[in-house]
Design a protein around this motif. Sequence first.
Motif, PDB file in Angstrom:
ATOM      1  N   LEU A  19      -0.085  -4.462  -1.602  1.00  0.00           N
ATOM      2  CA  LEU A  19       0.927  -3.403  -1.646  1.00  0.00           C
ATOM      3  C   LEU A  19       0.575  -2.291  -2.616  1.00  0.00           C
ATOM      4  CD1 LEU A  19       4.254  -5.468  -1.547  1.00  0.00           C
ATOM      5  CD2 LEU A  19       3.026  -4.398   0.349  1.00  0.00           C
ATOM      6  N   THR A  20      -0.413  -2.542  -3.482  1.00  0.00           N
ATOM      7  CA  THR A  20      -0.811  -1.520  -4.444  1.00  0.00           C
ATOM      8  C   THR A  20      -1.593  -0.413  -3.735  1.00  0.00           C
ATOM      9  OG1 THR A  20      -0.971  -3.166  -6.213  1.00  0.00           O
ATOM     10  CG2 THR A  20      -2.101  -1.067  -6.555  1.00  0.00           C
ATOM     11  N   PRO A  21      -1.122   0.838  -3.799  1.00  0.00           N
ATOM     12  CA  PRO A  21      -1.814   1.940  -3.104  1.00  0.00           C
ATOM     13  C   PRO A  21      -3.248   2.084  -3.589  1.00  0.00           C
ATOM     14  CG  PRO A  21       0.364   2.626  -3.832  1.00  0.00           C
ATOM     15  CD  PRO A  21       0.088   1.306  -4.497  1.00  0.00           C
ATOM     16  N   GLY A  22      -4.158   2.244  -2.656  1.00  0.00           N
ATOM     17  CA  GLY A  22      -5.563   2.404  -3.002  1.00  0.00           C
ATOM     18  C   GLY A  22      -6.321   3.024  -1.855  1.00  0.00           C
ATOM     19  N   LEU A  23      -7.621   2.856  -1.869  1.00  0.00           N
ATOM     20  CA  LEU A  23      -8.478   3.450  -0.847  1.00  0.00           C
ATOM     21  C   LEU A  23      -8.118   2.940   0.549  1.00  0.00           C
ATOM     22  CD1 LEU A  23     -10.937   5.123  -0.022  1.00  0.00           C
ATOM     23  CD2 LEU A  23     -12.362   3.149  -0.545  1.00  0.00           C
ATOM     24  N   ASP A  24      -7.871   1.637   0.676  1.00  0.00           N
ATOM     25  CA  ASP A  24      -7.540   1.072   1.982  1.00  0.00           C
ATOM     26  C   ASP A  24      -6.263   1.695   2.550  1.00  0.00           C
ATOM     27  OD1 ASP A  24      -9.726  -0.502   1.566  1.00  0.00           O
ATOM     28  OD2 ASP A  24      -8.614  -2.357   1.218  1.00  0.00           O
ATOM     29  N   THR A  25      -5.263   1.838   1.701  1.00  0.00           N
ATOM     30  CA  THR A  25      -3.998   2.442   2.142  1.00  0.00           C
ATOM     31  C   THR A  25      -4.208   3.875   2.604  1.00  0.00           C
ATOM     32  OG1 THR A  25      -2.739   1.058   0.600  1.00  0.00           O
ATOM     33  CG2 THR A  25      -1.645   3.024   1.457  1.00  0.00           C
ATOM     34  N   ALA A  26      -4.979   4.633   1.837  1.00  0.00           N
ATOM     35  CA  ALA A  26      -5.259   6.026   2.202  1.00  0.00           C
ATOM     36  C   ALA A  26      -5.980   6.102   3.539  1.00  0.00           C
ATOM     37  CB  ALA A  26      -6.087   6.692   1.107  1.00  0.00           C
ATOM     38  N   LEU A  27      -6.931   5.198   3.734  1.00  0.00           N
ATOM     39  CA  LEU A  27      -7.708   5.195   4.977  1.00  0.00           C
ATOM     40  C   LEU A  27      -6.816   4.885   6.178  1.00  0.00           C
ATOM     41  CD1 LEU A  27     -10.697   5.465   5.884  1.00  0.00           C
ATOM     42  CD2 LEU A  27     -10.817   2.973   5.826  1.00  0.00           C
ATOM     43  N   ILE A  28      -5.940   3.891   6.040  1.00  0.00           N
ATOM     44  CA  ILE A  28      -5.059   3.497   7.137  1.00  0.00           C
ATOM     45  C   ILE A  28      -4.078   4.625   7.473  1.00  0.00           C
ATOM     46  CG2 ILE A  28      -3.225   1.917   7.843  1.00  0.00           C
ATOM     47  CD1 ILE A  28      -5.959   0.643   7.856  1.00  0.00           C
ATOM     48  N   LEU A  29      -3.461   5.203   6.454  1.00  0.00           N
ATOM     49  CA  LEU A  29      -2.477   6.258   6.686  1.00  0.00           C
ATOM     50  C   LEU A  29      -3.111   7.488   7.327  1.00  0.00           C
ATOM     51  CD1 LEU A  29      -0.286   6.110   3.464  1.00  0.00           C
ATOM     52  CD2 LEU A  29       0.380   5.475   5.784  1.00  0.00           C
ATOM     53  N   ARG A  30      -4.273   7.886   6.816  1.00  0.00           N
ATOM     54  CA  ARG A  30      -4.920   9.080   7.366  1.00  0.00           C
ATOM     55  C   ARG A  30      -5.322   8.847   8.814  1.00  0.00           C
ATOM     56  NH1 ARG A  30      -9.324  10.389  10.379  1.00  0.00           N
ATOM     57  NH2 ARG A  30      -9.413  12.657  10.409  1.00  0.00           N
ATOM     58  N   THR A  31      -5.901   7.697   9.103  1.00  0.00           N
ATOM     59  CA  THR A  31      -6.371   7.423  10.461  1.00  0.00           C
ATOM     60  C   THR A  31      -5.210   7.304  11.434  1.00  0.00           C
ATOM     61  OG1 THR A  31      -8.194   6.180   9.459  1.00  0.00           O
ATOM     62  CG2 THR A  31      -7.898   5.955  11.826  1.00  0.00           C
ATOM     63  N   ALA A  32      -4.133   6.636  11.027  1.00  0.00           N
ATOM     64  CA  ALA A  32      -2.959   6.500  11.891  1.00  0.00           C
ATOM     65  C   ALA A  32      -2.338   7.860  12.182  1.00  0.00           C
ATOM     66  CB  ALA A  32      -1.929   5.583  11.229  1.00  0.00           C
TER      67      ALA A  32
END
Length: 206
Positions: A19-32
């Motif tokens: 749940l901690t925002p990081g690179l993976d979260t940014a990648l998922i949000l941008r791609t979606a």
Amino acid sequence: MLVTDSLLAYTLAATLLALTPGLDTALILRTATAEGGRKAFHAALGIDVGCFIWGALVAFGLGALLAVSELAYTLLKWCGATYLFWLGIQLLLRPRQQFNLRLENTNPASNWFLRGMLGNVLNPKMGVFYVSFLPQFIPTGHSPIGWTFLLVAIHVLIGTLWSLALITATHYASGVLKKPVVVKWMDRATGCLFLAFATKLTMSRR
């Protein structure tokens, strides 16, 4: 540590990590946002595979090299930073103007499974984290290899569920998020974030 206590403690820790925002979260949000839920799920699967690769390295003792070798850590750190820098520059200089499914299906540069996997594998912090974190939750007398893969699988499951939640939330807001100006600035914002992660990675220590 008892088996039940170990699993409960690790599940809580892994959930907080996911749940901690990081690179993976940014990648998922941008791609979606820019390319749709299917591509974002591909990125999530790539991230999952990266976790299992690190898990395998840790399970068989190779990942411990990062914890003791400054050279190994430095080499992987700079590879990861270079990769993130390249992604960030691409998004900054060539942001998308619109969502075009046909174009993305034929564009080899939109392989987000590979990007998700490389972003994870080339992040030495992930390796050091697994090396230092996972052994704490392996009960005494149990197989380190088997338990390492079990703990990684739990982390991957939690991360995948969180990625699906992010993708679903983005889907409901797609009418706004897929407008040309939003897609363009989302790419640029993500590019800046990737560059920030690259800079932070270059300055990181074991």
